[in-house]
Design an enzyme around this catalytic site. Structure first.
Site, PDB file in Angstrom:
ATOM      1  N   GLY A   1       0.843  -1.186   0.000  1.00 19.57           N
ATOM      2  CA  GLY A   1       0.000   0.000   0.000  1.00 19.57           C
ATOM      3  C   GLY A   1       0.876   1.233   0.000  1.00 19.57           C
TER       4      GLY A   1
ATOM      5  N   GLN B   1       3.300   9.792   0.999  1.00 22.47           N
ATOM      6  CA  GLN B   1       4.549   9.024   1.087  1.00 22.47           C
ATOM      7  C   GLN B   1       5.455   9.272  -0.116  1.00 22.47           C
ATOM      8  OE1 GLN B   1       2.432   5.159   2.258  1.00 22.47           O
ATOM      9  NE2 GLN B   1       4.460   5.028   3.230  1.00 22.47           N
TER      10      GLN B   1
ATOM     11  N   CYS C   1       6.273  -0.021   7.190  1.00 22.75           N
ATOM     12  CA  CYS C   1       5.868   1.127   6.385  1.00 22.75           C
ATOM     13  C   CYS C   1       7.003   1.480   5.442  1.00 22.75           C
ATOM     14  CB  CYS C   1       5.553   2.300   7.302  1.00 22.75           C
ATOM     15  SG  CYS C   1       5.029   3.791   6.451  1.00 22.75           S
ATOM     16  N   LEU C   2       6.666   1.811   4.210  1.00 23.86           N
ATOM     17  CA  LEU C   2       7.694   2.202   3.247  1.00 23.86           C
ATOM     18  C   LEU C   2       8.390   3.498   3.655  1.00 23.86           C
ATOM     19  CD1 LEU C   2       5.842   1.327  -0.078  1.00 23.86           C
ATOM     20  CD2 LEU C   2       7.581  -0.012   1.139  1.00 23.86           C
TER      21      LEU C   2
ATOM     22  N   HIS D   1      -4.083   1.510   7.857  1.00 30.00           N
ATOM     23  CA  HIS D   1      -2.744   2.099   7.794  1.00 30.00           C
ATOM     24  C   HIS D   1      -2.713   3.253   6.787  1.00 30.00           C
ATOM     25  CE1 HIS D   1       1.797   1.603   7.789  1.00 30.00           C
ATOM     26  NE2 HIS D   1       1.618   2.254   6.658  1.00 30.00           N
ATOM     27  N   GLU D   2      -3.257   3.019   5.587  1.00 28.82           N
ATOM     28  CA  GLU D   2      -3.223   4.057   4.546  1.00 28.82           C
ATOM     29  C   GLU D   2      -4.129   5.230   4.914  1.00 28.82           C
ATOM     30  OE1 GLU D   2      -0.773   3.838   2.672  1.00 28.82           O
ATOM     31  OE2 GLU D   2      -0.407   1.705   2.963  1.00 28.82           O
TER      32      GLU D   2
ATOM     33  N   HIS E   1      -2.258   7.453   7.249  1.00 30.00           N
ATOM     34  CA  HIS E   1      -1.291   8.314   6.545  1.00 30.00           C
ATOM     35  C   HIS E   1      -1.956   9.599   6.064  1.00 30.00           C
ATOM     36  CE1 HIS E   1       2.564   6.396   6.375  1.00 30.00           C
ATOM     37  NE2 HIS E   1       2.078   5.271   5.870  1.00 30.00           N
TER      38      HIS E   1
END
Length: 179
Positions: free
Chosen positions: A56, A61, A104-105, A146-147, A150
Protein backbone atom coordinates in the site's frame (compact mmCIF):
# COMPACT_ATOMS: atom_id res chain seq x y z
CA UNK A 1 -6.71 -12.95 -21.63
CA UNK A 2 -6.05 -9.91 -19.45
CA UNK A 3 -8.20 -6.83 -20.04
CA UNK A 4 -6.84 -3.38 -19.24
CA UNK A 5 -3.38 -2.25 -18.35
CA UNK A 6 -1.24 -3.33 -15.43
CA UNK A 7 -1.38 -0.65 -12.69
CA UNK A 8 1.84 1.33 -12.58
CA UNK A 9 3.11 0.09 -15.94
CA UNK A 10 3.11 3.62 -17.35
CA UNK A 11 4.06 5.31 -14.08
CA UNK A 12 7.40 6.57 -12.88
CA UNK A 13 8.99 5.62 -9.60
CA UNK A 14 9.14 8.60 -7.27
CA UNK A 15 11.34 9.02 -4.17
CA UNK A 16 9.73 7.93 -0.91
CA UNK A 17 9.09 10.42 1.88
CA UNK A 18 10.66 9.22 5.13
CA UNK A 19 9.65 9.53 8.77
CA UNK A 20 10.24 13.07 10.03
CA UNK A 21 9.22 14.82 6.79
CA UNK A 22 6.42 17.28 7.66
CA UNK A 23 4.20 16.05 4.79
CA UNK A 24 3.82 12.71 6.62
CA UNK A 25 2.57 14.45 9.76
CA UNK A 26 -0.04 16.77 8.25
CA UNK A 27 -3.56 15.86 7.13
CA UNK A 28 -3.80 15.67 3.33
CA UNK A 29 -6.12 17.81 1.20
CA UNK A 30 -9.21 16.55 -0.62
CA UNK A 31 -8.85 15.87 -4.35
CA UNK A 32 -11.12 18.15 -6.39
CA UNK A 33 -9.80 17.55 -9.93
CA UNK A 34 -10.44 14.06 -11.31
CA UNK A 35 -8.47 14.66 -14.49
CA UNK A 36 -5.30 13.37 -16.13
CA UNK A 37 -3.01 14.71 -13.38
CA UNK A 38 -4.76 12.48 -10.82
CA UNK A 39 -4.54 9.46 -13.15
CA UNK A 40 -0.77 10.09 -13.55
CA UNK A 41 -0.37 10.38 -9.78
CA UNK A 42 -2.11 7.02 -9.23
CA UNK A 43 0.06 5.36 -11.92
CA UNK A 44 3.20 6.80 -10.30
CA UNK A 45 2.03 5.60 -6.89
CA UNK A 46 1.55 2.04 -8.15
CA UNK A 47 4.98 2.10 -9.85
CA UNK A 48 6.60 3.41 -6.65
CA UNK A 49 4.79 0.91 -4.41
CA UNK A 50 5.82 -2.03 -6.60
CA UNK A 51 9.44 -0.80 -6.87
CA UNK A 52 9.61 -0.59 -3.05
CA UNK A 53 7.90 -4.00 -2.68
CA UNK A 54 5.05 -2.58 -0.63
CA UNK A 55 1.38 -3.53 -0.36
CA UNK A 56 0.00 0.00 0.00
CA UNK A 57 1.08 3.58 -0.54
CA UNK A 58 -0.47 6.94 0.36
CA UNK A 59 0.20 10.04 -1.76
CA UNK A 60 2.01 11.86 1.05
CA UNK A 61 4.55 9.02 1.09
CA UNK A 62 5.80 10.44 -2.22
CA UNK A 63 5.49 14.03 -1.03
CA UNK A 64 2.02 14.80 -2.46
CA UNK A 65 -0.38 16.04 0.24
CA UNK A 66 -3.55 14.73 -1.45
CA UNK A 67 -6.09 12.19 -0.16
CA UNK A 68 -5.23 9.21 -2.39
CA UNK A 69 -3.90 5.73 -1.71
CA UNK A 70 -3.18 2.61 -3.75
CA UNK A 71 -3.00 -1.01 -2.65
CA UNK A 72 -2.13 -4.51 -3.85
CA UNK A 73 -2.58 -6.50 -0.68
CA UNK A 74 -3.74 -9.99 0.25
CA UNK A 75 -6.16 -10.72 3.04
CA UNK A 76 -5.68 -13.54 5.56
CA UNK A 77 -7.15 -16.04 3.07
CA UNK A 78 -4.52 -14.99 0.51
CA UNK A 79 -7.13 -13.32 -1.71
CA UNK A 80 -5.49 -10.44 -3.60
CA UNK A 81 -7.05 -6.97 -3.37
CA UNK A 82 -5.87 -4.42 -5.95
CA UNK A 83 -7.02 -0.85 -6.38
CA UNK A 84 -6.94 2.76 -5.32
CA UNK A 85 -9.18 5.13 -3.39
CA UNK A 86 -9.44 8.90 -3.80
CA UNK A 87 -10.76 10.95 -0.86
CA UNK A 88 -11.16 7.83 1.29
CA UNK A 89 -13.14 7.77 4.49
CA UNK A 90 -12.75 4.93 6.96
CA UNK A 91 -16.45 4.29 7.64
CA UNK A 92 -16.08 1.05 9.62
CA UNK A 93 -13.26 -0.36 11.70
CA UNK A 94 -14.45 -3.06 14.03
CA UNK A 95 -14.26 -6.68 15.06
CA UNK A 96 -11.42 -8.15 17.03
CA UNK A 97 -8.37 -6.00 17.71
CA UNK A 98 -5.24 -7.84 16.58
CA UNK A 99 -1.70 -6.76 17.43
CA UNK A 100 0.36 -7.77 14.42
CA UNK A 101 3.63 -6.85 12.75
CA UNK A 102 3.32 -3.67 10.77
CA UNK A 103 5.88 -1.88 8.65
CA UNK A 104 5.87 1.13 6.38
CA UNK A 105 7.69 2.20 3.25
CA UNK A 106 8.39 5.52 5.02
CA UNK A 107 10.24 3.64 7.79
CA UNK A 108 12.18 1.14 5.65
CA UNK A 109 13.34 -2.01 7.37
CA UNK A 110 11.42 -1.43 10.60
CA UNK A 111 8.28 -2.96 12.04
CA UNK A 112 6.41 -3.16 15.32
CA UNK A 113 3.44 -5.01 16.77
CA UNK A 114 0.59 -2.60 16.06
CA UNK A 115 -3.04 -3.02 17.18
CA UNK A 116 -5.63 -2.85 14.39
CA UNK A 117 -9.19 -4.01 13.92
CA UNK A 118 -9.60 -7.13 11.77
CA UNK A 119 -12.40 -5.58 9.69
CA UNK A 120 -12.49 -2.25 7.86
CA UNK A 121 -14.60 -0.50 5.23
CA UNK A 122 -13.40 2.49 3.23
CA UNK A 123 -15.55 4.64 0.97
CA UNK A 124 -14.32 7.12 -1.60
CA UNK A 125 -13.92 7.50 -5.35
CA UNK A 126 -11.86 6.12 -8.22
CA UNK A 127 -9.78 8.30 -10.58
CA UNK A 128 -12.87 9.01 -12.71
CA UNK A 129 -14.85 10.23 -9.71
CA UNK A 130 -17.03 7.11 -9.47
CA UNK A 131 -17.93 6.00 -5.92
CA UNK A 132 -16.10 2.97 -4.48
CA UNK A 133 -16.60 0.98 -1.28
CA UNK A 134 -13.79 -1.35 -0.22
CA UNK A 135 -14.24 -4.06 2.43
CA UNK A 136 -11.21 -5.58 4.11
CA UNK A 137 -10.57 -8.32 6.62
CA UNK A 138 -7.39 -9.48 8.32
CA UNK A 139 -4.16 -8.24 6.75
CA UNK A 140 -6.06 -6.21 4.13
CA UNK A 141 -8.12 -4.47 6.85
CA UNK A 142 -4.79 -3.54 8.47
CA UNK A 143 -3.60 -2.09 5.16
CA UNK A 144 -6.75 0.02 4.70
CA UNK A 145 -6.49 1.45 8.22
CA UNK A 146 -2.74 2.10 7.79
CA UNK A 147 -3.22 4.06 4.55
CA UNK A 148 -6.15 6.07 5.96
CA UNK A 149 -3.95 6.98 8.94
CA UNK A 150 -1.29 8.31 6.54
CA UNK A 151 -3.80 10.65 4.91
CA UNK A 152 -4.71 12.04 8.33
CA UNK A 153 -1.03 12.78 9.04
CA UNK A 154 -0.33 9.65 11.08
CA UNK A 155 2.13 6.79 10.89
CA UNK A 156 1.82 3.37 12.49
CA UNK A 157 4.27 4.26 15.26
CA UNK A 158 1.61 6.68 16.57
CA UNK A 159 -0.52 3.62 17.44
CA UNK A 160 2.30 1.69 19.13
CA UNK A 161 2.76 2.12 22.88
CA UNK A 162 5.18 1.21 25.64
CA UNK A 163 8.38 -0.68 24.97
CA UNK A 164 7.35 -1.45 21.38
CA UNK A 165 7.10 2.26 20.61
CA UNK A 166 10.40 3.08 22.32
CA UNK A 167 12.14 0.26 20.46
CA UNK A 168 10.89 1.20 16.97
CA UNK A 169 11.55 4.92 17.46
CA UNK A 170 15.12 4.20 18.70
CA UNK A 171 15.66 1.98 15.65
CA UNK A 172 14.31 4.74 13.39
CA UNK A 173 16.69 7.30 14.94
CA UNK A 174 19.65 4.94 14.26
CA UNK A 175 18.53 3.91 10.75
CA UNK A 176 20.83 4.88 7.86
CA UNK A 177 17.97 6.79 6.19
CA UNK A 178 17.30 8.90 9.31
CA UNK A 179 18.40 12.54 9.49
Amino acid sequence: MRHGSIPGASGRVRPLTLLGDPVLHTACEEVTDFGPELARLVEDMFATMYAAQGVGLAANQIGVARRVFVYDCPDDDDVRHLGHVVNPRLVEADGVTVRGPEGCLSLPGLEAGTPRFDHAVVEGFDVRGEPVRVHGTGWFARCLQHECDHLEGGVYTDRVTGWRRRRVLRAAARAPWSN
